[in-house]
Write a protein that holds these residues in place. Sequence first.
Motif, mmCIF file in Angstrom:
data_model
loop_
_atom_site.group_PDB
_atom_site.id
_atom_site.type_symbol
_atom_site.label_atom_id
_atom_site.label_comp_id
_atom_site.label_asym_id
_atom_site.label_seq_id
_atom_site.Cartn_x
_atom_site.Cartn_y
_atom_site.Cartn_z
ATOM 1 N N GLN A 183 -2.589 -9.815 2.486
ATOM 2 C CA GLN A 183 -3.840 -10.578 2.459
ATOM 3 C C GLN A 183 -5.045 -9.645 2.285
ATOM 4 O OE1 GLN A 183 -5.309 -12.703 6.052
ATOM 5 N NE2 GLN A 183 -5.260 -14.492 4.729
ATOM 6 N N PHE A 184 -5.019 -8.501 2.974
ATOM 7 C CA PHE A 184 -6.097 -7.534 2.816
ATOM 8 C C PHE A 184 -6.148 -7.009 1.387
ATOM 9 C CE2 PHE A 184 -7.042 -2.874 2.856
ATOM 10 C CZ PHE A 184 -8.428 -3.001 2.920
ATOM 11 N N LEU A 185 -4.995 -6.702 0.811
ATOM 12 C CA LEU A 185 -4.957 -6.150 -0.543
ATOM 13 C C LEU A 185 -5.423 -7.158 -1.592
ATOM 14 C CD1 LEU A 185 -1.606 -4.140 -0.428
ATOM 15 C CD2 LEU A 185 -3.937 -3.277 -0.176
ATOM 16 N N GLU A 186 -5.379 -8.444 -1.255
ATOM 17 C CA GLU A 186 -5.872 -9.478 -2.167
ATOM 18 C C GLU A 186 -7.367 -9.701 -2.031
ATOM 19 O OE1 GLU A 186 -3.489 -12.820 -1.176
ATOM 20 O OE2 GLU A 186 -1.667 -12.009 -2.100
ATOM 21 N N SER A 187 -7.978 -9.130 -0.981
ATOM 22 C CA SER A 187 -9.423 -9.284 -0.779
ATOM 23 C C SER A 187 -10.190 -8.397 -1.758
ATOM 24 C CB SER A 187 -9.802 -8.908 0.657
ATOM 25 O OG SER A 187 -9.655 -7.499 0.858
ATOM 26 N N LYS A 188 -11.494 -8.621 -1.864
ATOM 27 C CA LYS A 188 -12.330 -7.828 -2.768
ATOM 28 C C LYS A 188 -12.256 -6.348 -2.433
ATOM 29 C CE LYS A 188 -17.129 -7.339 -4.359
ATOM 30 N NZ LYS A 188 -18.501 -7.875 -4.231
ATOM 31 N N GLU A 189 -12.364 -6.010 -1.142
ATOM 32 C CA GLU A 189 -12.318 -4.612 -0.722
ATOM 33 C C GLU A 189 -10.940 -4.016 -0.967
ATOM 34 O OE1 GLU A 189 -13.353 -7.105 1.105
ATOM 35 O OE2 GLU A 189 -15.433 -6.731 1.678
ATOM 36 N N GLY A 190 -9.904 -4.785 -0.619
ATOM 37 C CA GLY A 190 -8.549 -4.283 -0.767
ATOM 38 C C GLY A 190 -8.179 -4.008 -2.214
ATOM 39 N N GLN A 191 -8.608 -4.875 -3.114
ATOM 40 C CA GLN A 191 -8.329 -4.666 -4.528
ATOM 41 C C GLN A 191 -9.005 -3.404 -5.060
ATOM 42 O OE1 GLN A 191 -8.720 -8.169 -7.107
ATOM 43 N NE2 GLN A 191 -8.565 -9.463 -5.291
ATOM 44 N N LEU A 192 -10.157 -3.072 -4.501
ATOM 45 C CA LEU A 192 -10.887 -1.895 -4.963
ATOM 46 C C LEU A 192 -10.254 -0.589 -4.497
ATOM 47 C CD1 LEU A 192 -14.593 -3.016 -4.418
ATOM 48 C CD2 LEU A 192 -13.480 -2.577 -6.617
ATOM 49 N N CYS A 193 -9.760 -0.600 -3.267
ATOM 50 C CA CYS A 193 -9.414 0.687 -2.654
ATOM 51 C C CYS A 193 -7.945 1.007 -2.522
ATOM 52 C CB CYS A 193 -10.034 0.767 -1.252
ATOM 53 S SG CYS A 193 -9.196 -0.264 -0.004
ATOM 54 N N CYS A 194 -7.143 -0.025 -2.345
ATOM 55 C CA CYS A 194 -5.866 0.266 -1.698
ATOM 56 C C CYS A 194 -4.672 -0.403 -2.364
ATOM 57 C CB CYS A 194 -5.932 -0.160 -0.230
ATOM 58 S SG CYS A 194 -7.347 0.554 0.657
ATOM 59 N N GLU A 195 -3.476 0.008 -1.932
ATOM 60 C CA GLU A 195 -2.248 -0.573 -2.431
ATOM 61 C C GLU A 195 -1.163 -0.483 -1.360
ATOM 62 O OE1 GLU A 195 -1.315 1.687 -5.874
ATOM 63 O OE2 GLU A 195 -0.842 3.529 -4.792
ATOM 64 N N MET A 196 -0.127 -1.283 -1.553
ATOM 65 C CA MET A 196 0.994 -1.283 -0.626
ATOM 66 C C MET A 196 1.794 0.003 -0.779
ATOM 67 S SD MET A 196 2.498 -3.389 1.647
ATOM 68 C CE MET A 196 2.118 -5.064 1.104
ATOM 69 N N THR A 197 2.077 0.658 0.348
ATOM 70 C CA THR A 197 2.918 1.849 0.337
ATOM 71 C C THR A 197 4.389 1.472 0.452
ATOM 72 O OG1 THR A 197 1.161 3.172 1.337
ATOM 73 C CG2 THR A 197 3.396 4.025 1.516
ATOM 74 N N GLY A 198 4.674 0.448 1.249
ATOM 75 C CA GLY A 198 6.052 -0.016 1.381
ATOM 76 C C GLY A 198 6.380 -0.443 2.793
#
Length: 257
Positions: A183-198
């Motif tokens: 859910q965080f990675l789908e947010s505006k901030e999450g899409q800009l900065c981050c990705e799932m590590t596993g």
Amino acid sequence: MKRLLMATLTPFCLVPLAQAEVTRVGFATEPYPPFATTDASGELHGWEVDITRAVCEAAALECELVTTSWDGLIPALTGDKIDFIAASLSITDKRRETIAFSDKYYQTPAALAGAKGVELEPTSEGLAGKTLGVQSASIHQAYAQAHFPEATLREYQTQDEANQDLFAGRLDTTLADRLIIEQFLESKEGQLCCEMTGDVAHDPQTLGDGIGFGVRQDDDALRERLNEGIAEVRANGTYDEITARYFDFDIYGEPDT
């Protein structure tokens, strides 16, 4: 210390007056979307809220929802301030030393997220020297302490706070429930900065055996009624109907876990 019962909601399950006895259900004050969040009027919403309401109805319980801080939920239960906990509480041996649990009503893996383009192996060696954010008093904190001893842990009152520090570059990674990470990675901030590590390797000693309702150790009667309610909503289709509003997969997990 904040006042224990932060909000009280109107009972939603009606039973005959002769049987009416309010069962107080404890949720965490801190938002945990999509499982439970509180709106401006103080009303709780989310998948876990809907499931709890359905289980209460199936178990013929008149349930009153109350909220308190996450780390105050178990003391509220053992202190008779609430009757059971419905706050994504993992079933662990450590918690069984203090409280009892119903059967599980969902189970999802734990996962790591980190900055885009930065390789982080979800292992002890891979996180050595990294700064790892976790929610305080959570199973993810316990997992990190057991499996990532060479990482520098930072504790947060909520996972949202950890996510914001990850976005701001103050953390290398954060560990949480996979659904919360997604859910965080789908947010505006999450899409800009981050990705799932596993996903991390499952450890029942720290991550537990799914999510259950927490009850007092001597309250076998309520535990059995909740188990009957869980079985009923699973069997009659209510569980799947509610889940379809929030998720596109079966959040219950493997039947034999």
